[in-house]
Write a protein that holds these residues in place. Structure first.
Motif, PDB file in Angstrom:
ATOM      1  N   ASP A  57       0.730  -1.178   0.051  1.00  0.00           N
ATOM      2  CA  ASP A  57      -0.018   0.095   0.017  1.00  0.00           C
ATOM      3  C   ASP A  57       0.823   1.273  -0.035  1.00  0.00           C
ATOM      4  N   ASN A  58       1.652   1.248  -1.015  1.00  0.00           N
ATOM      5  CA  ASN A  58       2.645   2.575  -1.327  1.00  0.00           C
ATOM      6  C   ASN A  58       3.528   2.718  -0.045  1.00  0.00           C
ATOM      7  N   ARG A  59       3.922   1.502   0.665  1.00  0.00           N
ATOM      8  CA  ARG A  59       4.894   1.601   1.826  1.00  0.00           C
ATOM      9  C   ARG A  59       4.198   2.127   2.919  1.00  0.00           C
ATOM     10  N   SER A  60       2.988   2.180   3.072  1.00  0.00           N
ATOM     11  CA  SER A  60       2.299   2.555   4.371  1.00  0.00           C
ATOM     12  C   SER A  60       2.110   1.475   5.315  1.00  0.00           C
ATOM     13  N   LEU A  61       2.022   0.096   4.869  1.00  0.00           N
ATOM     14  CA  LEU A  61       1.667  -0.981   5.750  1.00  0.00           C
ATOM     15  C   LEU A  61       3.118  -1.908   5.867  1.00  0.00           C
ATOM     16  N   ARG A  62       3.303  -2.608   6.695  1.00  0.00           N
ATOM     17  CA  ARG A  62       4.334  -3.383   6.731  1.00  0.00           C
ATOM     18  C   ARG A  62       3.579  -4.950   6.893  1.00  0.00           C
ATOM     19  N   ILE A  63       3.828  -5.902   6.486  1.00  0.00           N
ATOM     20  CA  ILE A  63       3.412  -7.209   6.570  1.00  0.00           C
ATOM     21  C   ILE A  63       4.590  -8.162   7.071  1.00  0.00           C
ATOM     22  N   ILE A  64       4.451  -8.812   8.070  1.00  0.00           N
ATOM     23  CA  ILE A  64       5.648  -9.603   8.920  1.00  0.00           C
ATOM     24  C   ILE A  64       5.219 -11.114   8.702  1.00  0.00           C
ATOM     25  N   TRP A  65       6.002 -11.948   8.074  1.00  0.00           N
ATOM     26  CA  TRP A  65       5.483 -13.354   8.108  1.00  0.00           C
ATOM     27  C   TRP A  65       6.735 -14.410   8.578  1.00  0.00           C
ATOM     28  N   LYS A  66       6.401 -15.319   8.721  1.00  0.00           N
ATOM     29  CA  LYS A  66       7.488 -16.578   8.821  1.00  0.00           C
ATOM     30  C   LYS A  66       6.847 -17.791   8.022  1.00  0.00           C
ATOM     31  N   VAL A  67       7.797 -18.449   7.449  1.00  0.00           N
ATOM     32  CA  VAL A  67       7.871 -19.556   6.637  1.00  0.00           C
ATOM     33  C   VAL A  67       8.447 -20.653   7.557  1.00  0.00           C
ATOM     34  N   THR A  68       7.552 -21.886   7.380  1.00  0.00           N
ATOM     35  CA  THR A  68       7.957 -23.105   8.234  1.00  0.00           C
ATOM     36  C   THR A  68       7.692 -24.257   7.296  1.00  0.00           C
TER      37      THR A  68
ATOM     38  N   VAL B  26       4.479 -23.391   4.798  1.00  0.00           N
ATOM     39  CA  VAL B  26       3.453 -22.756   5.211  1.00  0.00           C
ATOM     40  C   VAL B  26       4.014 -21.139   5.609  1.00  0.00           C
ATOM     41  N   ALA B  27       3.205 -20.458   5.256  1.00  0.00           N
ATOM     42  CA  ALA B  27       3.614 -18.914   5.513  1.00  0.00           C
ATOM     43  C   ALA B  27       2.504 -18.587   6.729  1.00  0.00           C
ATOM     44  N   ILE B  28       2.970 -18.094   7.800  1.00  0.00           N
ATOM     45  CA  ILE B  28       2.168 -17.650   9.073  1.00  0.00           C
ATOM     46  C   ILE B  28       2.324 -16.035   8.834  1.00  0.00           C
ATOM     47  N   ILE B  29       1.271 -15.421   8.659  1.00  0.00           N
ATOM     48  CA  ILE B  29       1.261 -14.093   8.959  1.00  0.00           C
ATOM     49  C   ILE B  29       1.062 -13.619  10.048  1.00  0.00           C
ATOM     50  N   ALA B  30       2.220 -13.071  10.624  1.00  0.00           N
ATOM     51  CA  ALA B  30       2.392 -12.612  12.021  1.00  0.00           C
ATOM     52  C   ALA B  30       1.863 -11.124  12.435  1.00  0.00           C
ATOM     53  N   GLY B  31       1.799 -10.390  11.437  1.00  0.00           N
ATOM     54  CA  GLY B  31       1.201  -8.951  11.721  1.00  0.00           C
ATOM     55  C   GLY B  31       1.092  -8.102  10.505  1.00  0.00           C
ATOM     56  N   ILE B  32       0.160  -7.298  10.372  1.00  0.00           N
ATOM     57  CA  ILE B  32       0.136  -6.327   9.457  1.00  0.00           C
ATOM     58  C   ILE B  32      -0.325  -5.013  10.162  1.00  0.00           C
ATOM     59  N   ALA B  33       0.559  -4.063  10.029  1.00  0.00           N
ATOM     60  CA  ALA B  33       0.208  -2.813  10.915  1.00  0.00           C
ATOM     61  C   ALA B  33       0.879  -1.481   9.972  1.00  0.00           C
ATOM     62  N   GLU B  34       0.437  -0.499  10.421  1.00  0.00           N
ATOM     63  CA  GLU B  34       1.156   0.685   9.820  1.00  0.00           C
ATOM     64  C   GLU B  34       2.663   0.729   9.942  1.00  0.00           C
ATOM     65  N   ARG B  35       3.207   1.380   9.190  1.00  0.00           N
ATOM     66  CA  ARG B  35       4.748   1.410   9.157  1.00  0.00           C
ATOM     67  C   ARG B  35       5.389   2.414  10.156  1.00  0.00           C
ATOM     68  N   GLU B  36       4.584   3.386  10.362  1.00  0.00           N
ATOM     69  CA  GLU B  36       4.803   4.438  11.373  1.00  0.00           C
ATOM     70  C   GLU B  36       5.233   3.870  12.631  1.00  0.00           C
TER      71      GLU B  36
END
Length: 70
Positions: A18-29, A36-46
């Motif tokens: 989203d034009n670098r406004s959000l960050r998605i953090i994940w882990k692959v196991t 399997v990719a586990i989405i650990a968090g999605i939040a504003e980059r700020e």
């Protein structure tokens, strides 16, 4: 991702969206032959909000991943 002060997230990955406004953090196991990719968090980059969120959830996420592997 490297371990940062107060945020031990080695093994996790992140991407901006989203034009670098959000960050998605994940882990692959690996589950035998399936990755399997586990989405650990999605939040504003700020303010490193996503990293702080995932750092607080990390132990719970790791327990969840261990249960998947059983």
């Amino acid at each position: 991702m490297e371990n940062q002060a107060g945020r031990p997230l080695a093994g996790y990955r992140s991407v901006y969206v989203d034009n670098r406004s959000l960050r998605i953090i994940w882990k692959v196991t690996e589950l035998q032959v399936i990755e399997v990719a586990i989405i650990a968090g999605i939040a504003e980059r700020e303010g490193m909000l996503a990293y702080k969120l995932v750092s607080r959830r990390r132990e719970e996420l790791e327990r969840f991943i261990k249960e998947l592997v059983k």
